[in-house]
Design an enzyme around this catalytic site. Structure first.
Site, PDB file in Angstrom:
ATOM      1  CG  HIS A 105     -31.749  41.621  -8.186  1.00 45.97           C
ATOM      2  ND1 HIS A 105     -30.787  42.518  -7.789  1.00 45.97           N
ATOM      3  CD2 HIS A 105     -31.122  40.689  -8.936  1.00 45.97           C
ATOM      4  CE1 HIS A 105     -29.631  42.139  -8.283  1.00 45.97           C
ATOM      5  NE2 HIS A 105     -29.796  41.033  -8.972  1.00 45.97           N
TER       6      HIS A 105
ATOM      7  CG  ASP B  51     -31.540  33.623 -12.628  1.00 50.33           C
ATOM      8  OD1 ASP B  51     -30.787  33.440 -13.592  1.00 50.33           O
ATOM      9  OD2 ASP B  51     -31.140  33.924 -11.500  1.00 50.33           O
TER      10      ASP B  51
ATOM     11  CG  HIS C 230     -25.424  34.330  -7.197  1.00 50.65           C
ATOM     12  ND1 HIS C 230     -25.798  35.274  -8.109  1.00 50.65           N
ATOM     13  CD2 HIS C 230     -24.066  34.479  -7.063  1.00 50.65           C
ATOM     14  CE1 HIS C 230     -24.734  35.959  -8.503  1.00 50.65           C
ATOM     15  NE2 HIS C 230     -23.664  35.493  -7.887  1.00 50.65           N
TER      16      HIS C 230
HETATM   17  N1  CMC Z   1     -40.620  35.181  -3.418  1.00 52.16           N
HETATM   18  C1  CMC Z   1     -41.372  35.542  -2.340  1.00 52.16           C
HETATM   19  N2  CMC Z   1     -41.000  36.467  -1.466  1.00 52.16           N
HETATM   20  C2  CMC Z   1     -39.822  37.043  -1.642  1.00 52.16           C
HETATM   21  C3  CMC Z   1     -38.968  36.738  -2.736  1.00 52.16           C
HETATM   22  C4  CMC Z   1     -39.422  35.763  -3.643  1.00 52.16           C
HETATM   23  N3  CMC Z   1     -38.684  35.418  -4.701  1.00 52.16           N
HETATM   24  N4  CMC Z   1     -37.854  37.483  -2.677  1.00 52.16           N
HETATM   25  C5  CMC Z   1     -37.981  38.240  -1.588  1.00 52.16           C
HETATM   26  N5  CMC Z   1     -39.171  37.985  -0.962  1.00 52.16           N
HETATM   27  C6  CMC Z   1     -39.700  38.633   0.224  1.00 52.16           C
HETATM   28  C7  CMC Z   1     -39.049  38.124   1.495  1.00 52.16           C
HETATM   29  O1  CMC Z   1     -39.724  37.024   2.040  1.00 52.16           O
HETATM   30  C8  CMC Z   1     -39.121  39.351   2.366  1.00 52.16           C
HETATM   31  O2  CMC Z   1     -40.436  39.463   2.832  1.00 52.16           O
HETATM   32  P1  CMC Z   1     -40.726  39.961   4.369  1.00 52.16           P
HETATM   33  O3  CMC Z   1     -40.258  41.381   4.394  1.00 52.16           O
HETATM   34  O4  CMC Z   1     -42.177  39.779   4.562  1.00 52.16           O
HETATM   35  O5  CMC Z   1     -39.890  39.062   5.245  1.00 52.16           O
HETATM   36  C9  CMC Z   1     -38.913  40.519   1.387  1.00 52.16           C
HETATM   37  O6  CMC Z   1     -39.383  40.025   0.125  1.00 52.16           O
HETATM   38  C10 CMC Z   1     -37.450  40.959   1.251  1.00 52.16           C
HETATM   39  O7  CMC Z   1     -36.680  39.785   0.981  1.00 52.16           O
HETATM   40  P2  CMC Z   1     -35.129  39.646   1.303  1.00 52.16           P
HETATM   41  O8  CMC Z   1     -34.803  38.213   1.413  1.00 52.16           O
HETATM   42  O9  CMC Z   1     -34.801  40.530   2.475  1.00 52.16           O
HETATM   43  O10 CMC Z   1     -34.490  40.296   0.017  1.00 52.16           O
HETATM   44  P3  CMC Z   1     -32.990  40.136  -0.429  1.00 52.16           P
HETATM   45  O11 CMC Z   1     -32.629  41.391  -1.111  1.00 52.16           O
HETATM   46  O12 CMC Z   1     -32.144  39.694   0.701  1.00 52.16           O
HETATM   47  O13 CMC Z   1     -33.067  38.910  -1.451  1.00 52.16           O
HETATM   48  C11 CMC Z   1     -33.056  37.587  -3.365  1.00 52.16           C
HETATM   49  C12 CMC Z   1     -32.841  38.991  -2.804  1.00 52.16           C
HETATM   50  C13 CMC Z   1     -32.707  37.588  -4.853  1.00 52.16           C
HETATM   51  C14 CMC Z   1     -32.128  36.605  -2.651  1.00 52.16           C
HETATM   52  C15 CMC Z   1     -34.527  37.185  -3.138  1.00 52.16           C
HETATM   53  O14 CMC Z   1     -35.396  38.077  -3.791  1.00 52.16           O
HETATM   54  C16 CMC Z   1     -34.823  35.746  -3.581  1.00 52.16           C
HETATM   55  O15 CMC Z   1     -34.596  34.815  -2.814  1.00 52.16           O
HETATM   56  N6  CMC Z   1     -35.308  35.561  -4.863  1.00 52.16           N
HETATM   57  C17 CMC Z   1     -35.532  34.237  -5.379  1.00 52.16           C
HETATM   58  C18 CMC Z   1     -34.214  33.676  -5.885  1.00 52.16           C
HETATM   59  C19 CMC Z   1     -33.776  34.297  -7.207  1.00 52.16           C
HETATM   60  O16 CMC Z   1     -34.569  34.453  -8.128  1.00 52.16           O
HETATM   61  N7  CMC Z   1     -32.490  34.638  -7.273  1.00 52.16           N
HETATM   62  C20 CMC Z   1     -31.873  35.184  -8.471  1.00 52.16           C
HETATM   63  C21 CMC Z   1     -31.415  36.589  -8.280  1.00 52.16           C
HETATM   64  S1  CMC Z   1     -31.044  37.390  -9.841  1.00 52.16           S
HETATM   65  C22 CMC Z   1     -29.711  36.532 -10.455  1.00 52.16           C
HETATM   66  C23 CMC Z   1     -28.446  36.865  -9.771  1.00 52.16           C
HETATM   67  O17 CMC Z   1     -27.944  37.985  -9.916  1.00 52.16           O
HETATM   68  O18 CMC Z   1     -27.927  35.972  -9.071  1.00 52.16           O
END
Ligand code: CMC
Length: 434
Positions: free
Chosen positions: A313, A369, A274
């Site tokens: 996201h 970010d 986050h």
């Molecule tokens: N790098 C590589 N792969 C990713 C990433 C990433 N940053 N984000 C998601 N994926 C992949 C993930 O491995 C999964 O792949 P598969 O279907 O093969 O297993 C797929 O994309 C879906 O991921 P998810 O974890 O189910 O997606 P989510 O909606 O639960 O997660 C997130 C959202 C923001 C937690 C995630 O994208 C992430 O960890 N991003 C990196 C951290 C980041 O930049 N966070 C800041 C968010 S914006 C600021 C805020 O509002 O807090």
């Protein structure tokens, strides 16, 4: 067309009709009440059907008038106003007023609001002593969370959350004191003497003063950096029901004072998924170190070794509109402060990722970010301070959501259910028979 949903329970053959309710945008805001599912059961003793939704990916926990996000189309609005217009034409304090009151202020209202926020920026001298208790290398987010919680003990009257005048007072205090505590935390870890607020400066100008003033009699903020910080604060003011805001509402629903609820929300923001992501982005760019190492790094991301921080996201399946504004702003700030090798790495990383099938198929785009860290670093903020810089403006959003929740007659103490999957009842076994 009736606004109802017909459900047939194939276990019993029974049919149920449940009403559908709508938000402003029926396409994005149609929902059923999951409590309407409770009537669906196999027998009279059956508890009824629950909605199972780990991480609340498809559950609306409230109705809200504050922020609208259309993640598919990359749209973000506060109270109907597009984020792009607010970033261009408004100021952080005006936006804070907007999210808290639902309307833009008149000049008189804005003057009164700004005066009140600016004149609550001092903290009790005991806070400085409290701050001294932290170790020299304490993370400023840890200091911020604890110190905001400690404010609860300075304002015991803040427990009277139904008192509208009192609530306003705590809102002024929290929005005003977050930058003061943030700057004190920074100066503590640096070993610098603490700087008092200068109420003749703007909200962001004063924050820069409290952070960076050294021997000069009067600190004069650089107008380009002051404006850039103000825009960054606008972009971070609210983002509907994310992890930290849900913490604010969840903790706030047991009706404690807002200081401890803001401390809980700040803790929710701290994690690397986050508000801690901007810190991780910068560490990642530093670790990559040069453009030629990007393909190897991307390979490891695709192998699942780690995630590309600042990408992806839960809601945006398109370019995050805040990231678009910040990408533009990064160039302006760096023109002022001098170039950063990290920007070249970030832009090349973004280019390669956006052309890569792994990121395309998963709809992973840069989020807010990805660029904010580069800007903060160019302004002179240490990496540890990045999540703190997220928490300061988000306090306005947390308070707006908290206040909205308190006034919502449908809200109660937050209490999710569970689907129990543990053992059925069994007798206690004496220790010598286990
Ligand atoms: N790098 C590589 N792969 C990713 C990433 C990433 N940053 N984000 C998601 N994926 C992949 C993930 O491995 C999964 O792949 P598969 O279907 O093969 O297993 C797929 O994309 C879906 O991921 P998810 O974890 O189910 O997606 P989510 O909606 O639960 O997660 C997130 C959202 C923001 C937690 C995630 O994208 C992430 O960890 N991003 C990196 C951290 C980041 O930049 N966070 C800041 C968010 S914006 C600021 C805020 O509002 O807090």
């Amino acid at each position: 067309m009736p606004d109802t949903l017909t459900i047939i329970d194939n276990r019993t053959g029974k049919q149920y009709e449940v009403p559908i309710l709508y938000g402003t945008y029926p396409l994005y805001g149609a929902a059923i009440r999951t409590t309407d599912l409770r009537q669906i059961g196999v027998s009279g003793e059956d508890f009824g059907l629950l909605g199972y939704d780990p991480a609340f990916t498809n559950t609306a926990s409230c109705k809200s008038r504050i922020t609208f996000i259309d993640g598919e189309r990359g749209i973000l609005r506060y109270c109907g106003y597009p984020i792009e217009e607010l970033a261009e034409k408004s100021s952080f304090l005006e936006v804070a007023y907007l999210v808290l009151h639902g309307e833009l202020p008149t000049q008189k209202e804005l003057d009164g609001w700004s005066w009140n926020v600016i004149h609550h920026s001092f903290v009790h001298e005991n806070i400085k002593k409290f701050m001294d208790g932290f170790r020299y290398d304490a993370h400023p987010m840890g200091i911020l969370i604890s110190t905001v919680a400690a404010l609860s003990t300075f304002y015991p009257e803040s427990k009277d959350i139904r008192n509208q005048q009192g609530r306003r007072e705590q809102i002024y205090r929290l929005i005003a004191k977050m930058p003061t505590i943030a700057a004190l935390a920074f100066r503590h870890t640096m070993g610098y003497p603490y700087t008092y607020p200068d109420n003749d400066l703007s909200y962001c100008g004063n924050f820069l003063n409290m952070m960076f003033k050294m021997t000069e009699l009067r600190y004069t903020p650089d107008p380009v950096l002051e404006k850039a910080l103000d825009i960054l604060f606008i972009l971070h003011a609210d983002h509907e029901q994310n992890c930290s805001t849900s913490a604010m509402r969840g903790v706030g629903s047991s009706l404690p004072d807002p200081y401890v609820s803001v401390a809980a929300a700040t803790a929710g923001l701290y994690g690397p998924l986050h508000g801690g992501a901007n810190e991780q982005v910068l560490r990642m760019l530093q670790e990559i170190g040069s453009v030629d190492r990007i393909p190897g790094y991307i390979r490891q991301v695709k192998e699942g070794v780690f995630r590309l921080m600042g990408f992806g996201h839960r809601l945006y399946k398109n370019y995050d509109p805040r990231a678009r504004i910040l990408r533009e702003m990064t160039h302006k700030v760096l023109e002022r402060t001098g170039s950063s090798p990290l920007l070249d790495i970030a832009m090349e990383l973004e280019r390669i990722a956006l052309e890569d099938e792994y990121f395309i198929t998963r709809l992973l785009y840069p989020n807010v970010d990805f660029y904010s860290g580069i800007i903060y670093q160019a302004m002179g903020f240490p990496v540890d301070m990045f999540p703190v810089l997220f928490a300061i403006p988000r306090t306005a959003g947390w308070l707006a959501q908290w206040s909205e929740m308190l006034d919502d007659t449908e809200q109660k103490i937050a209490r999710p259910r569970q689907v129990y999957i543990g053992p059925d009842t069994r007798p206690y076994l004496p220790i010598d028979r286990r």
